[in-house]
Design an enzyme around this catalytic site. Sequence first.
Site, PDB file in Angstrom:
ATOM      1  N   LYS A 155    -152.779   7.030  65.312  1.00  0.00           N
ATOM      2  CA  LYS A 155    -154.147   7.561  65.322  1.00  0.00           C
ATOM      3  C   LYS A 155    -155.151   6.435  65.556  1.00  0.00           C
ATOM      4  CE  LYS A 155    -152.859  11.612  62.710  1.00  0.00           C
ATOM      5  NZ  LYS A 155    -152.583  12.232  61.421  1.00  0.00           N
ATOM      6  N   GLN A 192    -154.263  11.703  55.518  1.00  0.00           N
ATOM      7  CA  GLN A 192    -152.886  11.982  55.960  1.00  0.00           C
ATOM      8  C   GLN A 192    -152.103  12.690  54.849  1.00  0.00           C
ATOM      9  OE1 GLN A 192    -151.814  11.324  59.134  1.00  0.00           O
ATOM     10  NE2 GLN A 192    -149.870  12.280  58.671  1.00  0.00           N
ATOM     11  N   ASP A 220    -159.382  17.768  60.990  1.00  0.00           N
ATOM     12  CA  ASP A 220    -158.081  18.439  60.903  1.00  0.00           C
ATOM     13  C   ASP A 220    -158.243  19.963  60.953  1.00  0.00           C
ATOM     14  OD1 ASP A 220    -155.707  16.904  60.696  1.00  0.00           O
ATOM     15  OD2 ASP A 220    -156.255  16.235  58.674  1.00  0.00           O
TER      16      ASP A 220
HETATM   17  N1  GUN Z   1    -149.347  15.474  58.110  1.00  0.00           N
HETATM   18  C1  GUN Z   1    -148.598  16.066  59.062  1.00  0.00           C
HETATM   19  N2  GUN Z   1    -149.377  16.589  60.017  1.00  0.00           N
HETATM   20  C2  GUN Z   1    -150.644  16.316  59.672  1.00  0.00           C
HETATM   21  C3  GUN Z   1    -151.906  16.589  60.273  1.00  0.00           C
HETATM   22  O1  GUN Z   1    -152.027  17.219  61.327  1.00  0.00           O
HETATM   23  N3  GUN Z   1    -152.992  16.131  59.608  1.00  0.00           N
HETATM   24  C4  GUN Z   1    -152.898  15.469  58.427  1.00  0.00           C
HETATM   25  N4  GUN Z   1    -154.017  15.075  57.834  1.00  0.00           N
HETATM   26  N5  GUN Z   1    -151.745  15.196  57.839  1.00  0.00           N
HETATM   27  C5  GUN Z   1    -150.633  15.628  58.468  1.00  0.00           C
END
Ligand code: GUN
Length: 283
Positions: free
Chosen positions: A51, A95, A118
Amino acid sequence: MQIIDGKAVSKAVKENVKAECEKLKSQGVTPGLAVILVGDDSASQVYVRNKEKACEECGFYSEKYALPASTTQNELNELVDKLNKDSRINGILCQLPLPSHLDDKEVINRIDPIKDVDAFHPVNVGAIMIGDYNFLPCTPAGVMELIHSTGVDVSGKKAVVMGRSNIVGKPMAMLLLHENATVEITHSKTQNLSDITREADILIAAIGKAKFVKADMVKEGAVVIDVGMDRDENGKLCGDVDFEDVKDKCSYITPVPGGVGPMTISMLMKNTLTAAKLQNGIK
Ligand code: GUN
């Protein structure tokens, strides 16, 4: 059969975001993303690193908060409060999963919905339900981009979504419905699963079980999208679909890795750009 190249589609999305970002910068706005990582889950560390890399590629400002596993709920809440108020930060991503003593829901609910890139906050989830949204959840939105890249028209098709998580399955079904698919969601209690999946013109696997989907579960000519990120018996990364078994039966299929994974990050960049525009009154 054609393999859908997630890396290529993802690159095209990122290039578009980068060009838009340059325009914003000329207006004095640099999109900013804050990523919070708690603990030392190795998969999460890889996702967070990717990211940050994507932010760099797109020309964004980014901040990473790598907090120890011992972080308290209060400390995490205070960080979210601080980022909510910080005008350099347009998007906040925590996350998941969090260490077990921390509450995912509490953090999600605390993020200002306008910074919730998200699209996990109940306000954004509700907005998606009625089709009047600012952000789409990254993975389902990425899947839609991949389907669009095939040129296959979703309207009127039978789509089956395997899995009902809040992150993928449920919003995935909603996005397919918005494009006029006839949608069925299956889950661990579904009976006669293969009878249902075999009817799918578009089959989305998001169940987290390595190589679960076999050729006898797939309709001839189906579009098969694999959201799985699993490990096979040798510890090698694989998806929910048994690619070798299924590939000759479908019209299009996504590989793992190189399918849905890269798309999730590109859509996060797209959401962060949208957030920066919204927060600065730019159309
Ligand atoms: N963990 C697995 N997929 C995601 C996601 O799309 N966003 C976040 N914040 N955590 C995750």
